[in-house]
Design a protein around this motif. Structure first.
Motif, short mmCIF file in Angstrom:
data_model
loop_
_atom_site.label_atom_id
_atom_site.label_comp_id
_atom_site.label_asym_id
_atom_site.label_seq_id
_atom_site.Cartn_x
_atom_site.Cartn_y
_atom_site.Cartn_z
N GLY A 1 -9.38 1.91 -8.98
CA GLY A 1 -10.51 1.62 -8.10
C GLY A 1 -10.44 0.30 -7.35
O GLY A 1 -10.96 0.19 -6.25
N GLN A 2 -9.78 -0.71 -7.95
CA GLN A 2 -9.79 -2.03 -7.28
C GLN A 2 -9.08 -2.01 -5.93
O GLN A 2 -9.33 -2.85 -5.09
CB GLN A 2 -9.18 -3.13 -8.18
N TYR A 3 -8.21 -1.02 -5.70
CA TYR A 3 -7.50 -0.96 -4.41
C TYR A 3 -8.42 -0.48 -3.29
O TYR A 3 -8.03 -0.49 -2.13
CB TYR A 3 -6.26 -0.08 -4.51
N THR A 4 -9.63 -0.02 -3.62
CA THR A 4 -10.57 0.42 -2.58
C THR A 4 -11.50 -0.72 -2.16
O THR A 4 -12.40 -0.51 -1.35
CB THR A 4 -11.44 1.61 -3.06
N ARG B 1 0.83 -1.22 0.00
CA ARG B 1 0.00 0.00 0.00
C ARG B 1 0.86 1.26 0.00
O ARG B 1 0.63 2.21 -0.73
CB ARG B 1 -0.91 0.01 1.24
N LEU B 2 1.92 1.24 0.85
CA LEU B 2 2.82 2.39 0.95
C LEU B 2 3.52 2.64 -0.40
O LEU B 2 3.65 3.77 -0.85
CB LEU B 2 3.85 2.13 2.05
N ARG B 3 3.96 1.55 -1.04
CA ARG B 3 4.66 1.68 -2.31
C ARG B 3 3.74 2.26 -3.39
O ARG B 3 4.13 3.11 -4.17
CB ARG B 3 5.19 0.30 -2.75
N ARG B 4 2.47 1.79 -3.38
CA ARG B 4 1.51 2.33 -4.35
C ARG B 4 1.27 3.83 -4.12
O ARG B 4 1.19 4.61 -5.05
CB ARG B 4 0.15 1.61 -4.24
N ALA C 1 -8.07 -7.71 -7.16
CA ALA C 1 -9.26 -7.67 -6.30
C ALA C 1 -9.46 -9.02 -5.61
O ALA C 1 -9.80 -9.10 -4.43
CB ALA C 1 -10.48 -7.29 -7.12
N GLN C 2 -9.22 -10.10 -6.37
CA GLN C 2 -9.34 -11.45 -5.78
C GLN C 2 -8.31 -11.64 -4.67
O GLN C 2 -8.61 -12.18 -3.61
CB GLN C 2 -9.17 -12.51 -6.86
N ALA C 3 -7.09 -11.16 -4.91
CA ALA C 3 -6.04 -11.29 -3.89
C ALA C 3 -6.38 -10.47 -2.65
O ALA C 3 -5.90 -10.76 -1.55
CB ALA C 3 -4.70 -10.84 -4.47
#
Ligand SMILES: [Zn+2]
Length: 350
Positions: free
Chosen positions: A110-113, A98-101, A134-136
């Protein structure tokens, strides 16, 4: 050889009045001529401003049926390696990822939300990486993609992808907690029709996350006509935060969150583009998608450069990239970044 697209265009181009999706007006004023500065589509277009609300559009507007010819003739297809997709998706979870992104500005998707247990639909899911991610992250993922080449990838990775349009109403028995459009809405001739159609696909408290280039960004103001996200004629609508909010409200949504995110890699490309002089009808080498075999780095340079020199070069590149990332995170704090992420819900207020 004259592309087939030329006949499509001579029949239909210039007949479609650009209709403003924000206010519905057909009155607009031309700002300047624009053309495809990446892939060499030879046609000239105009960047026009709506006389009523100020929304910017590419004119003449392209009709839905013209898009297939345009994209298959000029838009390069990215080379997809399914093993690489799976490897990339396996690194999506965790605070470090998350930090790297956040630092690289690649969280503009959007999939990260998504939250575990949610059912997500990605419209324009491309290679399907967003579905794997999203599956992960614990969600069930569905996708819609216009490019028929994606069906092979989807089969291989056992992804639920409908090849076609959202207006085909695929997956009719499924309602979604999250519907995502990553860098898609600006390509749609009638984006309002898309917002209307999505209402019946969302669960009552479902969210729509739309990500698109910010035409009022600082990098746009610095780069002017050389801003990489004009991306004409593929980008038909050029939204900013205020215009998009009005557009969403007009179609019965309320904005629950809105922020800018600037991918650092976009800025690297932007700085390169500032030194280019694109010519209509000529593909720009900077945007060429190379076959996988040519992407493998040559060993020749490593024979000439000592390991010390290579280390210095690597450090310089790292420092330059980090400085750009720092700069971008600051402009994002001020809401001036290059892409906007908007979270919407259906407005149920009386
Ligand atoms: Zn307007």
């Amino acid at each position: 050889m004259q592309p087939e697209y030329a006949t499509i265009q001579s029949r239909a181009f210039g007949q479609n009045a650009a209709v403003c999706p924000v206010c519905g007006s057909t009155e607009h004023t031309s700002i300047r001529p624009v053309f495809d500065d990446r892939y060499g589509c030879p046609d000239m277009f105009s960047l026009v401003r709506c006389n009523v609300c100020g929304h910017l559009m590419t004119s003449p507007a392209l009709a839905e049926e013209e898009l297939g010819g345009l994209y298959s003739t000029y838009y390069p297809r990215k080379h997809v390696n399914t093993a690489e997709l799976v490897a990339a998706a396996s690194e999506v979870a965790g605070s470090w990822a998350r930090l790297r992104r956040w630092w690289n500005g690649t969280n503009n998707q959007g999939q990260y939300t998504v939250s575990p247990g949610w059912v997500m639909l990605d419209i324009g899911c491309g290679s399907g990486l967003s579905l794997l991610e999203a599956q992960a992250l614990g969600a069930q993922a569905y996708g819609i993609e216009a490019d028929p080449n994606v069906s092979r990838i989807a089969d291989e990775l056992k992804l639920r992808v409908h090849i076609g349009s959202l207006h085909d109403r695929p997956f009719p028995d499924v309602s979604f907690d999250l519907i995502v459009l990553n860098q898609v809405i600006e390509h749609i001739p009638d984006p309002g029709m898309a917002l209307d159609a999505l209402k019946e696909r969302l669960k009552p408290m479902g969210r729509l996350v739309i990500v698109f280039p910010n035409r009022s960004s600082l990098w746009q103001r610095i780069s002017g006509p050389k801003w990489i996200n004009w991306h004409v004629p593929y980008h038909l609508h050029h939204f900013d935060a205020k215009g998009f909010r009005a557009f969403a409200q007009r179609h019965g949504y309320r904005v629950i969150r809105q922020k800018t995110i600037t991918p650092t890699i976009w800025t690297v490309l932007q700085l390169r583009a500032l030194h280019q002089t694109p010519v209509p009808g000529v593909p720009n080498a900077m945007w060429e998608v190379k076959p996988v075999a040519e992407v493998v780095p040559s060993t020749k340079t490593s024979l000439h450069a000592s390991s010390f020199v290579r280390l210095i070069r690597k450090l310089v590149r790292w420092a330059a990239f980090s400085s750009l990332s720092l700069f971008n995170r600051l402009i994002d704090l001020l809401g001036q970044g290059d892409s906007i992420l908007v979270e919407l819900q259906i407005d149920r207020s009386p």
